[in-house]
Design a protein around this motif. Structure first.
Motif, mmCIF file in Angstrom:
data_model
loop_
_atom_site.group_PDB
_atom_site.id
_atom_site.type_symbol
_atom_site.label_atom_id
_atom_site.label_comp_id
_atom_site.label_asym_id
_atom_site.label_seq_id
_atom_site.Cartn_x
_atom_site.Cartn_y
_atom_site.Cartn_z
ATOM 1 N N TYR A 1 28.993 51.819 39.048
ATOM 2 C CA TYR A 1 28.363 51.894 37.733
ATOM 3 C C TYR A 1 29.295 51.326 36.667
ATOM 4 O O TYR A 1 28.875 50.537 35.814
ATOM 5 N N ARG A 2 30.563 51.709 36.726
ATOM 6 C CA ARG A 2 31.540 51.201 35.750
ATOM 7 C C ARG A 2 31.699 49.681 35.875
ATOM 8 O O ARG A 2 31.751 48.975 34.873
ATOM 9 N N ALA A 3 31.774 49.182 37.098
ATOM 10 C CA ALA A 3 31.959 47.739 37.312
ATOM 11 C C ALA A 3 30.763 46.952 36.790
ATOM 12 O O ALA A 3 30.934 45.911 36.141
ATOM 13 N N PHE A 4 29.564 47.430 37.060
ATOM 14 C CA PHE A 4 28.370 46.738 36.552
ATOM 15 C C PHE A 4 28.351 46.750 35.030
ATOM 16 O O PHE A 4 28.031 45.742 34.396
ATOM 17 N N ARG A 5 28.665 47.884 34.430
ATOM 18 C CA ARG A 5 28.673 47.991 32.974
ATOM 19 C C ARG A 5 29.712 47.063 32.364
ATOM 20 O O ARG A 5 29.464 46.387 31.362
ATOM 21 N N ARG A 6 30.897 47.025 32.956
ATOM 22 C CA ARG A 6 32.011 46.236 32.430
ATOM 23 C C ARG A 6 31.773 44.735 32.554
ATOM 24 O O ARG A 6 32.155 43.965 31.682
ATOM 25 N N THR A 7 31.159 44.308 33.655
ATOM 26 C CA THR A 7 31.059 42.872 33.928
ATOM 27 C C THR A 7 29.735 42.240 33.518
ATOM 28 O O THR A 7 29.691 41.041 33.266
ATOM 29 N N GLY A 8 28.660 43.010 33.508
ATOM 30 C CA GLY A 8 27.357 42.448 33.168
ATOM 31 C C GLY A 8 26.729 41.635 34.289
ATOM 32 O O GLY A 8 25.738 40.950 34.067
ATOM 33 N N VAL A 9 27.283 41.696 35.502
ATOM 34 C CA VAL A 9 26.697 40.969 36.632
ATOM 35 C C VAL A 9 25.639 41.830 37.301
ATOM 36 O O VAL A 9 25.539 43.034 37.042
ATOM 37 N N ARG A 10 24.849 41.236 38.184
ATOM 38 C CA ARG A 10 23.776 41.949 38.887
ATOM 39 C C ARG A 10 24.106 42.239 40.342
ATOM 40 O O ARG A 10 23.400 42.989 40.986
ATOM 41 N N ARG A 11 25.173 41.611 40.852
ATOM 42 C CA ARG A 11 25.533 41.757 42.266
ATOM 43 C C ARG A 11 27.040 41.824 42.397
ATOM 44 O O ARG A 11 27.757 41.036 41.775
ATOM 45 N N LEU A 12 27.502 42.738 43.251
ATOM 46 C CA LEU A 12 28.938 42.857 43.498
ATOM 47 C C LEU A 12 29.203 42.834 45.000
ATOM 48 O O LEU A 12 28.645 43.662 45.739
ATOM 49 N N PRO A 13 30.025 41.903 45.460
ATOM 50 C CA PRO A 13 30.414 41.905 46.870
ATOM 51 C C PRO A 13 31.202 43.171 47.212
ATOM 52 O O PRO A 13 31.957 43.683 46.381
ATOM 53 N N VAL A 14 31.017 43.648 48.424
ATOM 54 C CA VAL A 14 31.706 44.842 48.892
ATOM 55 C C VAL A 14 32.633 44.437 50.028
ATOM 56 O O VAL A 14 32.219 43.750 50.970
ATOM 57 N N LEU A 15 33.893 44.862 49.906
ATOM 58 C CA LEU A 15 34.910 44.518 50.895
ATOM 59 C C LEU A 15 35.360 45.757 51.652
ATOM 60 O O LEU A 15 35.322 46.870 51.127
ATOM 61 N N ASP A 16 35.796 45.534 52.877
ATOM 62 C CA ASP A 16 36.426 46.577 53.680
ATOM 63 C C ASP A 16 37.643 45.935 54.327
ATOM 64 O O ASP A 16 37.502 45.017 55.129
ATOM 65 N N GLY A 17 38.804 46.376 53.931
ATOM 66 C CA GLY A 17 40.031 45.762 54.434
ATOM 67 C C GLY A 17 40.148 44.314 54.014
ATOM 68 O O GLY A 17 40.704 43.497 54.751
ATOM 69 N N GLY A 18 39.620 43.970 52.840
ATOM 70 C CA GLY A 18 39.683 42.598 52.340
ATOM 71 C C GLY A 18 38.602 41.673 52.879
ATOM 72 O O GLY A 18 38.482 40.535 52.443
ATOM 73 N N ARG A 19 37.796 42.142 53.806
ATOM 74 C CA ARG A 19 36.725 41.330 54.408
ATOM 75 C C ARG A 19 35.376 41.701 53.803
ATOM 76 O O ARG A 19 35.080 42.884 53.625
ATOM 77 N N PRO A 20 34.544 40.716 53.493
ATOM 78 C CA PRO A 20 33.213 41.013 52.950
ATOM 79 C C PRO A 20 32.327 41.711 53.989
ATOM 80 O O PRO A 20 32.208 41.243 55.122
ATOM 81 N N VAL A 21 31.749 42.870 53.589
ATOM 82 C CA VAL A 21 30.899 43.626 54.508
ATOM 83 C C VAL A 21 29.506 43.882 53.939
ATOM 84 O O VAL A 21 28.627 44.372 54.650
ATOM 85 N N GLY A 22 29.291 43.565 52.673
ATOM 86 C CA GLY A 22 27.982 43.802 52.078
ATOM 87 C C GLY A 22 27.941 43.366 50.633
ATOM 88 O O GLY A 22 28.913 42.818 50.108
ATOM 89 N N VAL A 23 26.799 43.642 50.005
ATOM 90 C CA VAL A 23 26.605 43.347 48.587
ATOM 91 C C VAL A 23 25.889 44.545 47.978
ATOM 92 O O VAL A 23 24.923 45.061 48.552
ATOM 93 N N LEU A 24 26.359 44.978 46.829
ATOM 94 C CA LEU A 24 25.703 46.042 46.086
ATOM 95 C C LEU A 24 25.054 45.410 44.873
ATOM 96 O O LEU A 24 25.697 44.649 44.144
ATOM 97 N N THR A 25 23.777 45.709 44.668
ATOM 98 C CA THR A 25 23.039 45.127 43.543
ATOM 99 C C THR A 25 22.614 46.222 42.569
ATOM 100 O O THR A 25 22.614 47.412 42.907
#
Length: 154
Positions: A99-123
């Motif tokens: 919630y904080r990241a979306f509010r701060r950045t104004g983007v609609r999608r955030l990549p999700v990492l696990d151990g530095g590797r992309p594992v998903g996207v949160l919208t």
């Protein structure tokens, strides 16, 4: 793409609400191919990944405005229109960080990492669905007590 259901126990993590696995492309993929992949997967963005490392994100808006809008040929590389500076979340982050990241950045999608590797996207849509689920959880018992009817089909 599958959606991982949120847990009824404890704080909700980003990894439970994200869409996984992410739809990815290599930096050298053409704009035409990126557009086809978005359409096939019914997504509005692709993670640009090279050797398992996130290099950027390209959205449908990037393709339209930076690509076609700037007159780039359909054979141009996706890294010509991607956003290389990407705000990410960790799969283990609590949803409040999202919630904080979306509010701060104004983007609609955030990549999700696990151990530095992309594992998903949160919208933003994922967060809205979570809010609706929580609201339904609250309203179910309230509606039952007001109506004096048990929940479920008649």
């Amino acid at each position: 793409m599958t959606r991982v259901p949120p847990s009824a126990e404890g704080p909700v993590s980003v990894g439970r609400l994200m869409s996984a696995p992410p739809v990815t492309v290599a930096p050298d993929v053409s704009l035409a191919e990126a557009t086809r992949r978005m359409a096939e997967a019914a997504v509005g963005s692709l993670l640009v990944v090279e050797d398992g490392t996130l290099r950027g994100i390209v959205t449908d808006r990037d393709l339209a405005l930076r690509g076609l809008g700037e007159g780039l040929p359909l054979g141009s590389r996706v890294d010509a229109v991607m956003s290389p500076r990407v705000v990410t979340l960790d799969a283990g982050d609590e949803i409040h960080a999202a919630y904080r990241a979306f509010r701060r950045t104004g983007v609609r999608r955030l990549p999700v990492l696990d151990g530095g590797r992309p594992v998903g996207v949160l919208t933003l849509d994922d967060l809205l669905l979570d809010v609706f689920r929580r609201l339904a959880d609250l309203l179910g018992p309230v509606a039952w007590s007001v109506l004096r009817e048990p929940p479920g089909p008649p």
